[in-house]
Design a protein around this motif. Sequence first.
Motif, PDB file in Angstrom:
ATOM      1  N   CYS A   1     -51.292  30.011  36.447  1.00 28.34           N
ATOM      2  CA  CYS A   1     -51.575  30.699  35.187  1.00 28.34           C
ATOM      3  C   CYS A   1     -50.317  31.354  34.634  1.00 28.34           C
ATOM      4  CB  CYS A   1     -52.672  31.741  35.392  1.00 28.34           C
ATOM      5  SG  CYS A   1     -54.250  31.073  35.936  1.00 28.34           S
ATOM      6  N   HIS A   2     -49.557  32.027  35.500  1.00 25.10           N
ATOM      7  CA  HIS A   2     -48.307  32.650  35.044  1.00 25.10           C
ATOM      8  C   HIS A   2     -47.320  31.590  34.546  1.00 25.10           C
ATOM      9  CE1 HIS A   2     -49.332  36.443  37.434  1.00 25.10           C
ATOM     10  NE2 HIS A   2     -49.106  36.842  36.202  1.00 25.10           N
ATOM     11  N   GLU A   3     -47.300  30.432  35.217  1.00 22.29           N
ATOM     12  CA  GLU A   3     -46.444  29.327  34.771  1.00 22.29           C
ATOM     13  C   GLU A   3     -46.813  28.890  33.365  1.00 22.29           C
ATOM     14  OE1 GLU A   3     -43.722  26.064  34.808  1.00 22.29           O
ATOM     15  OE2 GLU A   3     -43.877  27.739  36.209  1.00 22.29           O
ATOM     16  N   ALA A   4     -48.112  28.720  33.127  1.00 27.58           N
ATOM     17  CA  ALA A   4     -48.564  28.292  31.799  1.00 27.58           C
ATOM     18  C   ALA A   4     -48.250  29.331  30.728  1.00 27.58           C
ATOM     19  CB  ALA A   4     -50.070  28.015  31.829  1.00 27.58           C
ATOM     20  N   LEU A   5     -48.188  30.597  31.132  1.00 23.39           N
ATOM     21  CA  LEU A   5     -47.869  31.681  30.197  1.00 23.39           C
ATOM     22  C   LEU A   5     -46.365  31.909  30.070  1.00 23.39           C
ATOM     23  CD1 LEU A   5     -50.657  34.160  31.312  1.00 23.39           C
ATOM     24  CD2 LEU A   5     -50.549  32.921  29.133  1.00 23.39           C
ATOM     25  N   GLY A   6     -45.570  31.059  30.757  1.00 25.51           N
ATOM     26  CA  GLY A   6     -44.121  31.151  30.648  1.00 25.51           C
ATOM     27  C   GLY A   6     -43.472  32.157  31.577  1.00 25.51           C
ATOM     28  N   GLN A   7     -44.246  32.740  32.505  1.00 23.76           N
ATOM     29  CA  GLN A   7     -43.712  33.760  33.415  1.00 23.76           C
ATOM     30  C   GLN A   7     -43.340  33.088  34.735  1.00 23.76           C
ATOM     31  OE1 GLN A   7     -46.788  36.755  33.481  1.00 23.76           O
ATOM     32  NE2 GLN A   7     -46.855  36.851  31.254  1.00 23.76           N
ATOM     33  N   ARG A   8     -42.294  32.259  34.683  1.00 25.31           N
ATOM     34  CA  ARG A   8     -41.973  31.374  35.806  1.00 25.31           C
ATOM     35  C   ARG A   8     -41.477  32.121  37.041  1.00 25.31           C
ATOM     36  NH1 ARG A   8     -40.263  27.950  31.520  1.00 25.31           N
ATOM     37  NH2 ARG A   8     -41.548  26.070  31.442  1.00 25.31           N
ATOM     38  N   ARG A   9     -40.741  33.171  36.851  1.00 24.86           N
ATOM     39  CA  ARG A   9     -40.203  33.865  38.021  1.00 24.86           C
ATOM     40  C   ARG A   9     -41.306  34.636  38.756  1.00 24.86           C
ATOM     41  NH1 ARG A   9     -35.203  32.458  38.027  1.00 24.86           N
ATOM     42  NH2 ARG A   9     -34.130  32.052  36.055  1.00 24.86           N
ATOM     43  N   VAL A  10     -42.261  35.138  38.017  1.00 20.60           N
ATOM     44  CA  VAL A  10     -43.443  35.737  38.649  1.00 20.60           C
ATOM     45  C   VAL A  10     -44.194  34.655  39.422  1.00 20.60           C
ATOM     46  CG1 VAL A  10     -45.657  36.886  38.245  1.00 20.60           C
ATOM     47  CG2 VAL A  10     -43.657  37.504  36.871  1.00 20.60           C
ATOM     48  N   ALA A  11     -44.348  33.491  38.787  1.00 22.41           N
ATOM     49  CA  ALA A  11     -45.049  32.383  39.433  1.00 22.41           C
ATOM     50  C   ALA A  11     -44.354  31.947  40.714  1.00 22.41           C
ATOM     51  CB  ALA A  11     -45.149  31.199  38.465  1.00 22.41           C
ATOM     52  N   LEU A  12     -43.024  31.851  40.666  1.00 25.13           N
ATOM     53  CA  LEU A  12     -42.277  31.394  41.844  1.00 25.13           C
ATOM     54  C   LEU A  12     -42.460  32.347  43.023  1.00 25.13           C
ATOM     55  CD1 LEU A  12     -40.386  29.238  42.953  1.00 25.13           C
ATOM     56  CD2 LEU A  12     -38.446  30.591  42.116  1.00 25.13           C
ATOM     57  N   GLN A  13     -42.449  33.654  42.754  1.00 24.22           N
ATOM     58  CA  GLN A  13     -42.648  34.622  43.831  1.00 24.22           C
ATOM     59  C   GLN A  13     -44.045  34.500  44.428  1.00 24.22           C
ATOM     60  OE1 GLN A  13     -40.351  36.906  45.312  1.00 24.22           O
ATOM     61  NE2 GLN A  13     -42.055  36.713  46.754  1.00 24.22           N
ATOM     62  N   GLU A  14     -45.059  34.332  43.576  1.00 24.53           N
ATOM     63  CA  GLU A  14     -46.428  34.165  44.068  1.00 24.53           C
ATOM     64  C   GLU A  14     -46.549  32.905  44.923  1.00 24.53           C
ATOM     65  OE1 GLU A  14     -49.128  36.313  40.602  1.00 24.53           O
ATOM     66  OE2 GLU A  14     -48.349  34.293  40.248  1.00 24.53           O
ATOM     67  N   LEU A  15     -45.903  31.844  44.488  1.00 21.80           N
ATOM     68  CA  LEU A  15     -45.970  30.585  45.232  1.00 21.80           C
ATOM     69  C   LEU A  15     -45.254  30.681  46.572  1.00 21.80           C
ATOM     70  CD1 LEU A  15     -45.454  28.144  42.263  1.00 21.80           C
ATOM     71  CD2 LEU A  15     -47.506  28.340  43.657  1.00 21.80           C
ATOM     72  N   GLN A  16     -44.141  31.370  46.603  1.00 24.01           N
ATOM     73  CA  GLN A  16     -43.431  31.543  47.877  1.00 24.01           C
ATOM     74  C   GLN A  16     -44.266  32.379  48.851  1.00 24.01           C
ATOM     75  OE1 GLN A  16     -39.787  33.134  46.270  1.00 24.01           O
ATOM     76  NE2 GLN A  16     -38.793  31.127  46.193  1.00 24.01           N
ATOM     77  N   ASP A  17     -44.982  33.375  48.330  1.00 27.73           N
ATOM     78  CA  ASP A  17     -45.894  34.149  49.170  1.00 27.73           C
ATOM     79  C   ASP A  17     -47.034  33.258  49.678  1.00 27.73           C
ATOM     80  OD1 ASP A  17     -44.362  36.386  48.686  1.00 27.73           O
ATOM     81  OD2 ASP A  17     -45.705  37.209  47.156  1.00 27.73           O
ATOM     82  N   ALA A  18     -47.530  32.395  48.782  1.00 34.61           N
ATOM     83  CA  ALA A  18     -48.614  31.487  49.172  1.00 34.61           C
ATOM     84  C   ALA A  18     -48.146  30.480  50.217  1.00 34.61           C
ATOM     85  CB  ALA A  18     -49.142  30.749  47.939  1.00 34.61           C
ATOM     86  N   GLU A  19     -46.915  29.995  50.080  1.00 36.92           N
ATOM     87  CA  GLU A  19     -46.376  29.052  51.063  1.00 36.92           C
ATOM     88  C   GLU A  19     -46.333  29.695  52.449  1.00 36.92           C
ATOM     89  OE1 GLU A  19     -42.295  26.474  52.062  1.00 36.92           O
ATOM     90  OE2 GLU A  19     -42.360  27.802  50.316  1.00 36.92           O
ATOM     91  N   GLU A  20     -45.883  30.933  52.506  1.00 36.39           N
ATOM     92  CA  GLU A  20     -45.813  31.626  53.793  1.00 36.39           C
ATOM     93  C   GLU A  20     -47.207  31.750  54.422  1.00 36.39           C
ATOM     94  OE1 GLU A  20     -44.615  36.039  55.577  1.00 36.39           O
ATOM     95  OE2 GLU A  20     -43.992  35.459  53.547  1.00 36.39           O
ATOM     96  N   LEU A  21     -48.201  32.061  53.599  1.00 41.39           N
ATOM     97  CA  LEU A  21     -49.567  32.199  54.110  1.00 41.39           C
ATOM     98  C   LEU A  21     -50.121  30.870  54.604  1.00 41.39           C
ATOM     99  CD1 LEU A  21     -51.049  34.617  51.418  1.00 41.39           C
ATOM    100  CD2 LEU A  21     -50.612  35.153  53.816  1.00 41.39           C
TER     101      LEU A  21
END
Length: 368
Positions: A118-138
Amino acid sequence: MTERNLAQFRFARHCKDKLEALNSAYLDGGDAAATALATFDADRDNIEAALRSAGEIAQADADWNALVSEFADASMHIMLVRQTPTERLTTFQHQIRASRILADTEAEGRALCNAALCHEALGQRRVALQELQDAEELQRRCKNDRGLAIVLQNIALTLTGLGDEQSAQSKFKQALDLARSVDDRATQASILANLGTSYAKTQEFDRARECWQNALVLEQERQHRFGMANALGNLGLLAGFQGAHDKALQLHQSALDLHTALGHQTGIAYAHSNIAACYSSLDEMEKAEGHFAKAIEVHRFYGDLSALAVTYYNLALLREKADDHAGAAQSAQEALRLFEKVDDPRKDSAEALIHRLAQGRDGGAHAP
């Protein structure tokens, strides 16, 4: 629970169960998907009201929090083609909170991944990248290869949005290997489609075609019309780039028909943009501008700022080609404003176009 709260809980669970069944039918593809969307539309107000109330009521109550998390999972695919990114983000933020209260690591990983989309679609890519890196760790902690494949694909998509195609391709390949290891054909098809797009951006067109054709085969086997439409659209882009504009137009029209049948508004918008590009190549400027206008209307309504920026940029190129320099400059300025807002590296292309228009020179730029 109070009597009133219990009644709300039962209603919310009923709506969750219904949405879960519809989501499953949608993933079956074919006529089942179309029927599921029609059924959802008929009861959309009740389902969305129950989803909102569950997220607002759940605090420390374990039953409510579990329901919130299940509701978010049940909404994942149908809501993608029916809600805006902002609406979906609220659902997944509620799931993140609920899963943390429940110490449900797998659910938290899924929720972070979907919030990032959702953040990616809203153009907030750096927020999205941090969320995804957290998700990868989980997902690695849970040893969930299926979930990890999805997360890695989404990291790759964010990297490609930031202009780092080489890193993106590496992540796509890791994700594809994992999806194949668990025989997840739906995820394989999605990864192949996105990897093909990345190869096209680096001008590796034979690899791009192979990826898109393989994705189309997988989607046809599943009778999944949404995936089929995306694959047809990608092959249409390649045909257009190679000068086969009539073939490209036919492929994009087929994609538009499938997206229209499903009511997938974002897919409809992209198909209109692609058809507009074909008409521009065929020097049918009025038809091209009409299709760009339809794409802009959808992207603006759903808040997809990156797609909106690209569409305005391409509209500027079209108007420049038609010698409408005032209109081209206006569209290019809007593209630049949007690219800057979402921190998109393609803002450099918009700035170059604005400069060229101001100087009155004929450039020959290509759509970013």
